[in-house]
Design a protein around this motif. Structure first.
Motif, mmCIF file in Angstrom:
data_model
loop_
_atom_site.group_PDB
_atom_site.id
_atom_site.type_symbol
_atom_site.label_atom_id
_atom_site.label_comp_id
_atom_site.label_asym_id
_atom_site.label_seq_id
_atom_site.Cartn_x
_atom_site.Cartn_y
_atom_site.Cartn_z
ATOM 1 N N VAL A 71 -12.178 -15.129 0.869
ATOM 2 C CA VAL A 71 -10.918 -14.428 0.560
ATOM 3 C C VAL A 71 -10.746 -13.168 1.271
ATOM 4 C CG1 VAL A 71 -10.443 -15.739 -1.227
ATOM 5 C CG2 VAL A 71 -11.691 -13.710 -1.508
ATOM 6 N N ALA A 72 -11.818 -12.703 1.923
ATOM 7 C CA ALA A 72 -12.095 -11.260 2.413
ATOM 8 C C ALA A 72 -10.669 -10.840 3.290
ATOM 9 C CB ALA A 72 -13.225 -11.050 3.110
ATOM 10 N N GLY A 73 -10.568 -12.001 4.190
ATOM 11 C CA GLY A 73 -9.385 -11.516 5.186
ATOM 12 C C GLY A 73 -7.810 -11.599 4.621
ATOM 13 N N TYR A 74 -7.585 -12.385 3.620
ATOM 14 C CA TYR A 74 -6.512 -12.424 2.976
ATOM 15 C C TYR A 74 -6.146 -11.091 2.024
ATOM 16 C CZ TYR A 74 -2.913 -13.347 -0.808
ATOM 17 O OH TYR A 74 -2.033 -13.073 -1.724
ATOM 18 N N LEU A 75 -7.518 -10.806 1.515
ATOM 19 C CA LEU A 75 -7.251 -9.624 0.446
ATOM 20 C C LEU A 75 -7.080 -8.442 1.361
ATOM 21 C CD1 LEU A 75 -9.811 -10.461 -2.122
ATOM 22 C CD2 LEU A 75 -7.377 -10.526 -2.259
ATOM 23 N N THR A 76 -7.722 -8.146 2.585
ATOM 24 C CA THR A 76 -7.646 -7.196 3.350
ATOM 25 C C THR A 76 -6.194 -6.958 3.743
ATOM 26 O OG1 THR A 76 -10.040 -7.251 4.313
ATOM 27 C CG2 THR A 76 -8.136 -6.001 5.452
ATOM 28 N N GLN A 77 -5.453 -7.937 4.160
ATOM 29 C CA GLN A 77 -4.126 -7.848 4.599
ATOM 30 C C GLN A 77 -3.226 -7.541 3.358
ATOM 31 O OE1 GLN A 77 -2.747 -11.767 6.243
ATOM 32 N NE2 GLN A 77 -0.560 -11.051 6.236
ATOM 33 N N LEU A 78 -3.573 -7.942 2.340
ATOM 34 C CA LEU A 78 -2.783 -7.863 1.125
ATOM 35 C C LEU A 78 -2.878 -6.290 0.688
ATOM 36 C CD1 LEU A 78 -1.201 -8.782 -1.292
ATOM 37 C CD2 LEU A 78 -3.521 -9.080 -2.473
ATOM 38 N N ALA A 79 -4.326 -6.003 0.716
ATOM 39 C CA ALA A 79 -4.162 -4.246 0.551
ATOM 40 C C ALA A 79 -3.352 -3.354 1.247
ATOM 41 C CB ALA A 79 -5.812 -3.954 0.639
ATOM 42 N N ALA A 80 -3.539 -3.619 2.653
ATOM 43 C CA ALA A 80 -2.484 -3.071 3.718
ATOM 44 C C ALA A 80 -1.165 -3.049 3.176
ATOM 45 C CB ALA A 80 -2.735 -3.442 4.902
ATOM 46 N N GLU A 81 -0.628 -4.127 2.741
ATOM 47 C CA GLU A 81 0.709 -4.512 2.465
ATOM 48 C C GLU A 81 1.328 -3.722 1.215
ATOM 49 O OE1 GLU A 81 1.119 -8.575 2.387
ATOM 50 O OE2 GLU A 81 1.043 -8.853 4.386
ATOM 51 N N VAL A 82 0.320 -3.784 0.213
ATOM 52 C CA VAL A 82 0.718 -3.216 -1.063
ATOM 53 C C VAL A 82 0.203 -1.532 -1.306
ATOM 54 C CG1 VAL A 82 0.497 -5.407 -2.145
ATOM 55 C CG2 VAL A 82 -1.467 -3.739 -2.195
ATOM 56 N N GLU A 83 -0.446 -1.041 -0.469
ATOM 57 C CA GLU A 83 -0.858 0.348 -0.539
ATOM 58 C C GLU A 83 0.350 1.206 -0.673
ATOM 59 O OE1 GLU A 83 -3.833 3.436 1.482
ATOM 60 O OE2 GLU A 83 -3.384 1.687 2.655
ATOM 61 N N PRO A 84 1.402 1.006 0.349
ATOM 62 C CA PRO A 84 2.534 2.241 0.434
ATOM 63 C C PRO A 84 3.026 2.228 -1.176
ATOM 64 C CG PRO A 84 2.306 0.955 2.312
ATOM 65 C CD PRO A 84 1.546 0.216 1.323
ATOM 66 N N LYS A 85 3.002 1.162 -2.026
ATOM 67 C CA LYS A 85 3.548 0.868 -3.078
ATOM 68 C C LYS A 85 2.485 1.515 -4.296
ATOM 69 C CE LYS A 85 7.521 -1.193 -3.066
ATOM 70 N NZ LYS A 85 8.682 -0.887 -3.601
ATOM 71 N N GLY A 86 1.364 2.260 -3.729
ATOM 72 C CA GLY A 86 0.407 2.710 -4.785
ATOM 73 C C GLY A 86 -0.299 1.782 -5.590
ATOM 74 N N VAL A 87 -0.253 0.605 -5.105
ATOM 75 C CA VAL A 87 -1.161 -0.700 -5.671
ATOM 76 C C VAL A 87 -2.642 -0.804 -4.877
ATOM 77 C CG1 VAL A 87 -1.233 -2.926 -6.245
ATOM 78 C CG2 VAL A 87 1.057 -1.434 -6.552
ATOM 79 N N LYS A 88 -3.469 -0.929 -5.656
ATOM 80 C CA LYS A 88 -4.881 -1.340 -4.998
ATOM 81 C C LYS A 88 -5.382 -2.681 -5.274
ATOM 82 C CE LYS A 88 -6.639 3.673 -4.811
ATOM 83 N NZ LYS A 88 -7.656 4.314 -5.286
ATOM 84 N N VAL A 89 -6.020 -3.129 -4.230
ATOM 85 C CA VAL A 89 -6.425 -4.494 -4.650
ATOM 86 C C VAL A 89 -8.079 -4.480 -4.630
ATOM 87 C CG1 VAL A 89 -6.910 -6.950 -3.479
ATOM 88 C CG2 VAL A 89 -4.791 -5.527 -3.331
ATOM 89 N N GLY A 90 -8.451 -5.092 -5.734
ATOM 90 C CA GLY A 90 -9.912 -5.000 -5.886
ATOM 91 C C GLY A 90 -10.608 -6.453 -5.878
ATOM 92 N N SER A 91 -11.892 -6.517 -5.318
ATOM 93 C CA SER A 91 -12.592 -7.792 -5.463
ATOM 94 C C SER A 91 -14.088 -7.683 -5.752
ATOM 95 C CB SER A 91 -12.696 -8.610 -3.776
ATOM 96 O OG SER A 91 -13.695 -9.548 -3.866
ATOM 97 N N TYR A 92 -14.387 -8.555 -7.093
ATOM 98 C CA TYR A 92 -15.634 -8.369 -7.726
ATOM 99 C C TYR A 92 -16.452 -9.603 -7.827
ATOM 100 C CZ TYR A 92 -12.802 -4.217 -8.683
ATOM 101 O OH TYR A 92 -11.962 -2.935 -8.290
#
Length: 300
Positions: free
Chosen positions: A221-242
């Motif tokens: 899922v790394a590729g999808y999450l990388t893309q998602l993180a870039a999309e939501v960052e302008p809204k001040g939202v962070k994506v984490g994977s654990y």
């Protein structure tokens, strides 16, 4: 240090926070620090961004350097530990020296100590009126760093009527707390009402976290999450994977303040990671275990 800048620090909106854990016993492994974890949750719930946690020993120079640096860099700083009655409790004097302040016997703190504390059973002959090493040790705990050019009430806060312990406030934004976890948490809870008006969100709604459980490997899922993180960052939202070692499922999180926007992302993230939204990481594990039990029962 100018009194005007200290007053400004004590009134400005709190966006960022720092935490300094003080004590040789923590660095030596004798004491396990739980205060920084509690403070992290405290900041999260109030919407403050905790930027740094440092653990340092009972060293005057290091205490002074850390508090001056964090006071300059962050809006709200707490220290934990080093304000007891013994020779190695040097937090007050170290911070006083760092900010070029005198240590002053605080009358109200002393009166509250007399009223609310009881001598230890080993101190049967202790008297507040008779000089003794025990009295000197107790007075050590109520000699606080005081800027005499500023209002003294803003520099020693009594936030819990059941406790004599003050929160000493230096430079407007350094809050000195005890290291004992029960007192640390109790005083932070008592401080909360005075912090709420200074938060970005005065209602103290804080930061939101949405948790997902996925059966997919992190690398999948790394590729999808990388893309998602870039999309939501302008809204001040962070994506984490654990990763969850030894478990069949891993966790993905969304963290931010825009709850409505984050909620709108839930369906696409569930699809993107082939997972489900959960309240706790363990929820999906329990559901999976129940399904396995049902399959076994069917086979039998």
């Amino acid at each position: 240090m100018s009194s005007s800048s200290a007053d400004d620090r004590g009134k400005r909106t709190i966006h960022t926070a720092g935490c300094i854990i003080i004590g040789d016993e923590v660095l030596g492994g004798k004491t396990v620090d739980t205060n920084s974890a509690h403070f992290a949750k405290y900041c999260f719930l109030l919407g403050m961004q905790l930027k740094r946690v440092e653990v340092i020993g009972d060293d005057e120079a290091e205490i002074g350097e850390a508090t001056r640096r964090m006071s300059e860099n962050y809006d709200f700083v707490v220290t934990s530990g080093g304000i007891g009655p013994t020779h190695d409790d040097i937090t007050y004097e170290s911070i006083a020296k760092a900010f070029e302040l005198p240590l002053k016997l605080h009358g109200e703190a002393l009166n509250r100590m007399k009223a609310l504390s009881k001598p230890h059973p080993s101190q049967k002959n202790f008297s507040w009126d008779v000089p003794s090493p025990a009295l000197d040790a107790k007075l050590r705990m109520v000699r606080l760093p005081i800027d005499e050019t500023r209002d003294e009430k803003s520099q020693a806060l009594f936030v819990d009527e059941s406790l004599w312990v003050p929160i000493s406030v230096v430079n407007g934004n350094v809050y000195i707390l005890p290291g004992i976890p029960r007192l640390f948490t109790q005083l932070l809870d008592g401080l909360k009402p005075s912090l709420l008006p200074r938060l970005e969100n005065p209602e103290g709604k804080g930061v939101y976290r949405i948790l997902f459980s996925t059966p997919m490997a992190e690398s999948e899922v790394a590729g999808y999450l990388t893309q998602l993180a870039a999309e939501v960052e302008p809204k001040g939202v962070k994506v984490g994977s654990y990763p969850r070692w030894g478990r069949k499922r891993n966790s993905v999180t969304l963290v931010g303040k825009d709850k409505e926007f984050m909620e709108s992302l839930v369906p696409q993230i569930e699809k993107g990671v082939d997972g489900i939204r959960v309240e706790r990481e363990e929820d999906a594990d329990e559901s999976e275990a129940e399904d396995e039990d049902k399959d076994k029962a069917t086979i039998e």
